[in-house]
Scaffold this motif. Structure first.
Motif, PDB file in Angstrom:
ATOM      1  N   ILE A 147      28.774 -14.173  29.603  1.00 52.25           N
ATOM      2  CA  ILE A 147      29.735 -13.394  28.842  1.00 52.25           C
ATOM      3  C   ILE A 147      29.672 -11.989  29.490  1.00 52.25           C
ATOM      4  O   ILE A 147      30.357 -11.131  29.509  1.00 52.25           O
ATOM      5  N   SER A 148      28.318 -11.753  29.833  1.00 54.96           N
ATOM      6  CA  SER A 148      27.986 -10.331  30.384  1.00 54.96           C
ATOM      7  C   SER A 148      28.928  -9.917  31.860  1.00 54.96           C
ATOM      8  O   SER A 148      29.498  -8.951  32.094  1.00 54.96           O
ATOM      9  N   ILE A 149      28.884 -11.101  32.602  1.00 54.17           N
ATOM     10  CA  ILE A 149      29.292 -10.844  33.936  1.00 54.17           C
ATOM     11  C   ILE A 149      30.997 -11.072  33.902  1.00 54.17           C
ATOM     12  O   ILE A 149      31.781 -10.094  34.315  1.00 54.17           O
ATOM     13  N   VAL A 150      31.464 -11.787  32.947  1.00 49.97           N
ATOM     14  CA  VAL A 150      32.926 -11.822  32.508  1.00 49.97           C
ATOM     15  C   VAL A 150      33.323 -10.301  32.078  1.00 49.97           C
ATOM     16  O   VAL A 150      34.402  -9.899  32.542  1.00 49.97           O
ATOM     17  N   SER A 151      32.717  -9.825  31.263  1.00 49.00           N
ATOM     18  CA  SER A 151      33.004  -8.585  30.664  1.00 49.00           C
ATOM     19  C   SER A 151      32.840  -7.375  31.719  1.00 49.00           C
ATOM     20  O   SER A 151      33.288  -6.564  31.602  1.00 49.00           O
ATOM     21  N   LEU A 152      31.879  -7.566  32.549  1.00 57.25           N
ATOM     22  CA  LEU A 152      31.670  -6.757  33.726  1.00 57.25           C
ATOM     23  C   LEU A 152      33.011  -6.593  34.641  1.00 57.25           C
ATOM     24  O   LEU A 152      33.756  -5.696  34.786  1.00 57.25           O
ATOM     25  N   TYR A 153      33.551  -7.763  34.904  1.00 55.59           N
ATOM     26  CA  TYR A 153      34.738  -8.012  35.498  1.00 55.59           C
ATOM     27  C   TYR A 153      36.195  -7.336  34.737  1.00 55.59           C
ATOM     28  O   TYR A 153      36.798  -6.730  35.289  1.00 55.59           O
ATOM     29  N   THR A 154      35.930  -7.662  33.366  1.00 52.31           N
ATOM     30  CA  THR A 154      37.133  -7.071  32.596  1.00 52.31           C
ATOM     31  C   THR A 154      36.822  -5.403  32.365  1.00 52.31           C
ATOM     32  O   THR A 154      37.940  -4.893  32.255  1.00 52.31           O
ATOM     33  N   PHE A 155      35.821  -5.084  32.745  1.00 60.38           N
ATOM     34  CA  PHE A 155      35.520  -3.453  32.419  1.00 60.38           C
ATOM     35  C   PHE A 155      36.180  -2.868  33.825  1.00 60.38           C
ATOM     36  O   PHE A 155      36.749  -1.749  33.693  1.00 60.38           O
ATOM     37  N   VAL A 156      35.709  -3.414  35.011  1.00 61.76           N
ATOM     38  CA  VAL A 156      36.177  -2.758  36.219  1.00 61.76           C
ATOM     39  C   VAL A 156      37.533  -2.444  36.439  1.00 61.76           C
ATOM     40  O   VAL A 156      38.179  -1.550  36.868  1.00 61.76           O
ATOM     41  N   ALA A 157      38.242  -3.626  36.156  1.00 58.49           N
ATOM     42  CA  ALA A 157      39.803  -3.791  36.473  1.00 58.49           C
ATOM     43  C   ALA A 157      40.621  -2.598  35.619  1.00 58.49           C
ATOM     44  O   ALA A 157      41.287  -2.110  36.301  1.00 58.49           O
ATOM     45  N   PRO A 158      40.433  -2.688  34.234  1.00 57.85           N
ATOM     46  CA  PRO A 158      41.188  -1.740  33.749  1.00 57.85           C
ATOM     47  C   PRO A 158      40.769  -0.054  33.908  1.00 57.85           C
ATOM     48  O   PRO A 158      41.339   0.731  33.703  1.00 57.85           O
ATOM     49  N   LEU A 159      39.427   0.173  34.191  1.00 59.28           N
ATOM     50  CA  LEU A 159      38.982   1.178  34.711  1.00 59.28           C
ATOM     51  C   LEU A 159      39.790   1.764  35.768  1.00 59.28           C
ATOM     52  O   LEU A 159      40.116   3.161  36.030  1.00 59.28           O
ATOM     53  N   ALA A 160      40.420   1.030  36.882  1.00 51.15           N
ATOM     54  CA  ALA A 160      40.971   1.358  37.915  1.00 51.15           C
ATOM     55  C   ALA A 160      42.558   1.648  37.396  1.00 51.15           C
ATOM     56  O   ALA A 160      43.180   2.636  38.136  1.00 51.15           O
ATOM     57  N   SER A 161      42.940   1.354  35.985  1.00 52.79           N
ATOM     58  CA  SER A 161      44.053   1.567  36.093  1.00 52.79           C
ATOM     59  C   SER A 161      44.459   3.047  35.689  1.00 52.79           C
ATOM     60  O   SER A 161      45.455   3.724  35.865  1.00 52.79           O
ATOM     61  N   SER A 162      43.256   3.790  35.178  1.00 56.71           N
ATOM     62  CA  SER A 162      43.308   5.319  34.852  1.00 56.71           C
ATOM     63  C   SER A 162      42.506   6.182  35.521  1.00 56.71           C
ATOM     64  O   SER A 162      42.632   7.410  35.330  1.00 56.71           O
ATOM     65  N   MET A 163      41.537   5.502  36.517  1.00 55.14           N
ATOM     66  CA  MET A 163      40.649   6.675  37.126  1.00 55.14           C
ATOM     67  C   MET A 163      41.236   7.352  38.088  1.00 55.14           C
ATOM     68  O   MET A 163      40.463   8.578  38.147  1.00 55.14           O
ATOM     69  N   MET A 164      42.367   7.182  38.562  1.00 49.90           N
ATOM     70  CA  MET A 164      43.119   8.142  39.588  1.00 49.90           C
ATOM     71  C   MET A 164      44.072   9.094  38.757  1.00 49.90           C
ATOM     72  O   MET A 164      44.278   9.924  39.335  1.00 49.90           O
ATOM     73  N   ALA A 165      44.005   9.013  37.501  1.00 46.58           N
ATOM     74  CA  ALA A 165      44.982   9.870  36.716  1.00 46.58           C
ATOM     75  C   ALA A 165      44.699  11.424  37.006  1.00 46.58           C
ATOM     76  O   ALA A 165      45.571  12.111  37.245  1.00 46.58           O
ATOM     77  N   PRO A 166      43.383  11.899  36.911  1.00 44.93           N
ATOM     78  CA  PRO A 166      43.134  13.401  37.172  1.00 44.93           C
ATOM     79  C   PRO A 166      43.395  13.766  38.604  1.00 44.93           C
ATOM     80  O   PRO A 166      43.790  14.848  38.844  1.00 44.93           O
ATOM     81  N   GLY A 167      43.496  12.860  39.438  1.00 47.15           N
ATOM     82  CA  GLY A 167      43.928  13.084  40.853  1.00 47.15           C
ATOM     83  C   GLY A 167      45.342  12.980  41.254  1.00 47.15           C
ATOM     84  O   GLY A 167      45.764  13.338  42.354  1.00 47.15           O
ATOM     85  N   LEU A 168      46.361  12.718  40.216  1.00 46.66           N
ATOM     86  CA  LEU A 168      47.638  12.709  40.559  1.00 46.66           C
ATOM     87  C   LEU A 168      48.198  14.026  41.272  1.00 46.66           C
ATOM     88  O   LEU A 168      49.005  13.959  42.287  1.00 46.66           O
ATOM     89  N   PRO A 169      47.778  15.322  40.859  1.00 47.61           N
ATOM     90  CA  PRO A 169      48.220  16.534  41.511  1.00 47.61           C
ATOM     91  C   PRO A 169      47.674  16.546  42.913  1.00 47.61           C
ATOM     92  O   PRO A 169      48.537  16.873  43.941  1.00 47.61           O
ATOM     93  N   GLU A 170      46.658  15.924  43.268  1.00 46.28           N
ATOM     94  CA  GLU A 170      46.128  15.956  44.816  1.00 46.28           C
ATOM     95  C   GLU A 170      46.862  14.944  45.573  1.00 46.28           C
ATOM     96  O   GLU A 170      47.048  15.152  46.771  1.00 46.28           O
ATOM     97  N   ILE A 171      47.248  13.543  44.853  1.00 45.91           N
ATOM     98  CA  ILE A 171      48.028  12.830  45.455  1.00 45.91           C
ATOM     99  C   ILE A 171      49.377  13.208  45.753  1.00 45.91           C
ATOM    100  O   ILE A 171      50.009  12.936  46.773  1.00 45.91           O
ATOM    101  N   ALA A 172      50.065  14.004  44.857  1.00 43.11           N
ATOM    102  CA  ALA A 172      51.200  14.558  45.150  1.00 43.11           C
ATOM    103  C   ALA A 172      51.244  15.485  46.401  1.00 43.11           C
ATOM    104  O   ALA A 172      52.328  15.523  47.193  1.00 43.11           O
ATOM    105  N   THR A 173      50.141  16.467  46.543  1.00 41.10           N
ATOM    106  CA  THR A 173      50.142  17.165  47.712  1.00 41.10           C
ATOM    107  C   THR A 173      49.767  16.304  49.008  1.00 41.10           C
ATOM    108  O   THR A 173      50.356  16.749  49.942  1.00 41.10           O
ATOM    109  N   ARG A 174      48.929  15.478  48.826  1.00 38.62           N
ATOM    110  CA  ARG A 174      48.472  14.727  50.100  1.00 38.62           C
ATOM    111  C   ARG A 174      49.685  13.816  50.795  1.00 38.62           C
ATOM    112  O   ARG A 174      49.837  14.055  52.006  1.00 38.62           O
ATOM    113  N   TYR A 175      50.474  13.580  49.728  1.00 36.61           N
ATOM    114  CA  TYR A 175      51.681  12.441  50.357  1.00 36.61           C
ATOM    115  C   TYR A 175      53.247  13.243  50.380  1.00 36.61           C
ATOM    116  O   TYR A 175      54.164  12.670  50.392  1.00 36.61           O
ATOM    117  N   SER A 176      53.049  14.607  49.676  1.00 32.58           N
ATOM    118  CA  SER A 176      54.255  15.407  49.914  1.00 32.58           C
ATOM    119  C   SER A 176      55.291  14.736  48.920  1.00 32.58           C
ATOM    120  O   SER A 176      56.359  14.732  48.997  1.00 32.58           O
TER     121      SER A 176
END
Length: 520
Positions: free
Chosen positions: A85-114
């Motif tokens: 259960i712990s390993i499956v939960s670890l897998y399940t935590f990392v994937a949704p983490l990636a869905s929003s982790m870059m949200a604060p960096g969207l302005p930098e994404i916009a600048t970097r890629y114009s």
């Protein structure tokens, strides 16, 4: 690791506690089948009822032997179960983490890629969730064909490769494509992890495990922006993807050696294979009943179409999936307002504004701790009143709390933000809403696992709806709140939650069993 070693799964000898009945000691000659015990075949002249009776007897013997088989995941030790259960939960935590982790960096994404179009900037973030709407149709059925373990491992490695590719993406288009492919890998634990919980625990015992497992898809999107805000502010957006790659690598290093197969039909097939080797050496062994697999093409067609069939032919599966998807979409809509509210109105920096997500995180944690106890106590109590027999509908009473907390939290958050009062008030509102979401999410997951034989396919069907709404809602959220304001926009969402959310659990509790039987 797909299965324990040969020593731990070797066929029992005639002195074993699992020796077959006297008629079960002969080998089976029919190729491609694995009956639990060889019995005298009925001749073609015998009536079909006799064949059916023999098949039922063989299945009953197989089920009885499986109930006491040490390799049965439900008979594993406490430590072995919770390692899985712990390993499956670890897998399940990392994937949704990636869905929003870059949200604060969207302005930098916009600048970097114009990128100048706000919708295209948002697409680099939400495209990840679109993959969650496609992948479950593949990975859920595959896990029921070949087992959970290696489907999870391969998907994690797929996620790792394309998260690493995001680090070196040369254009906005390539970044969007790599994010989509990473999402195809990341959707797997969210789609089939509940099936692993079902494999390991019986209905009475799986409430706690499901509550802990369910925190991943909900807490991950909350903690992502908190960590992402400080990472973007200090070392840059590229390190978001480096951290995700490191986390996926850590999951692989822990999971591949330690995660064992939990899907019963696959374990039975492997046991039968080992025991046939002992059978050839003249030992008396017991073979489990395993359904004969059709051809690969037929298997793929049947299994890959199953989640779609559940959505279109089971009203219960459709309604539960739709209701959960709407509430899940509200979470992502709320997240679209956080930057404008806490950075624009309260003047917080990128790192500090990420701490606002602790409000939803606290709501999820509190609801999990309370829900673990409530789900177990209510299910056992209602089962005892029903003559000791549990039903999926006994999961529903906890949803009553969620159907109240969700609109209360939305009203609280929206109007405190509209009034621009102290920042703690909208955070409290987001916490109440998140607790309500958790009180809805976990009972629905448990209901789907309890009600459907193919639990992974049912959960995959539900995750498709969640992903579609999680992808689509943020695309119109900015325009809606710009037109209606924080108060009006959240009041609209709360009104929909009241009209749909309060009657639905009550109807499901009293009429759900009738609907399930009608859809069989």
């Amino acid at each position: 690791m797909a299965l324990p070693t040969t020593n731990s799964l070797s066929a029992p000898s005639s002195a074993s506690t699992l020796t077959a009945p006297p008629t079960a000691a002969l080998p089976v000659d029919t190729p491609g089948t694995t009956p639990s015990r060889p019995v005298q075949a009925a001749s073609p002249a015998e009536p079909p009822e006799q064949n059916d009776k023999l098949a039922r007897e063989r299945q009953a013997d197989s089920d009885a032997a499986w109930d006491v088989e040490p390799a049965n995941p439900r008979n594993w030790s406490f430590r072995r179960k919770w390692t899985a259960i712990s390993i499956v939960s670890l897998y399940t935590f990392v994937a949704p983490l990636a869905s929003s982790m870059m949200a604060p960096g969207l302005p930098e994404i916009a600048t970097r890629y114009s990128i100048t179009n706000p919708s295209l900037v948002a697409l680099t973030l939400s495209i990840y969730l679109l993959a969650f709407a496609i992948g479950p149709f593949l990975v859920g059925p595959l896990s029921e064909m070949y087992g959970r373990t290696w489907v999870l491992h391969c998907s994690n490695l797929f996620f790792l490769v394309f998260s690493m590719a995001c680090i070196f993406a040369p254009t906005a288009g390539s970044l969007t494509g790599f994010r989509f492919l990473a999402g195809l890998g990341g959707c797997t634990p969210v789609s089939i992890g509940g099936g692993s919980v079902s494999d390991l625990f019986s209905g009475r015992d799986r409430g706690t495990a499901m509550s802990i497992y369910s925190m991943g898809p909900l807490v991950g999107p909350v903690l992502g922006p908190i960590a992402g805000g400080f990472i973007v502010q200090t070392i840059g957006i590229k390190w978001i993807f480096i951290m995700l790659t490191i986390l996926a690598c850590m999951g692989a290093l822990v999971g591949i050696p330690l995660l064992e197969e939990t899907y019963a039909p696959v374990i039975k097939e492997r046991l039968n294979l080992l025991r046939r080797q002992d059978m050839e050496a003249g030992e008396k062994v017991f073979l489990f009943e395993v359904p004969v697999r059709p051809s690969l093409g037929q298997s793929l067609l049947e299994n890959l179409s199953r989640p779609f069939m559940l959505l279109t032919r089971s009203l219960i599966c459709f309604m539960l999936s739709l209701y959960l998807a709407v509430i899940y979409g509200y979470l992502y809509l709320m997240f679209t307002t956080f930057p404008d509210l806490f950075s624009g109105i309260y003047g917080w920096g990128p790192g500090i504004s990420g701490l606002a997500y602790l409000g939803p995180g606290l709501g999820f944690m509190t609801a999990t701790l309370i829900g673990i106890r409530l789900l177990s106590v209510l299910y056992v109590t209602l089962s005892e009143r029903n003559g000791g027999k549990g039903k999926p509908e006994f999961r529903i009473p906890v949803m009553f709390l969620g159907s109240i907390f969700v609109p209360v939290g939305l009203f609280w958050y929206g109007w405190s933000a509209q009034a621009r009062i102290h920042w703690i008030m909208p955070i409290i509102g987001s916490s109440i809403f998140s607790a309500g979401l958790m009180f809805v999410y976990t009972p629905i997951q448990l209901y789907l696992v309890d009600a459907f034989t193919y639990a992974a396919s049912a959960l995959s069907a539900a995750s498709v709806f969640r992903a579609v709404f999680g992808f689509a809602f943020p695309l119109f959220g900015e325009q809606m709140f710009a037109a209606l304001g924080f108060g009006g926009g959240n009041s609209l969402l709360a009104g929909i939650a009241i009209v749909t959310g309060i009657p639905f659990p009550i109807w499901l509790y009293y009429k759900g069993e009738q609907m399930r039987l009608r859809n069989r």
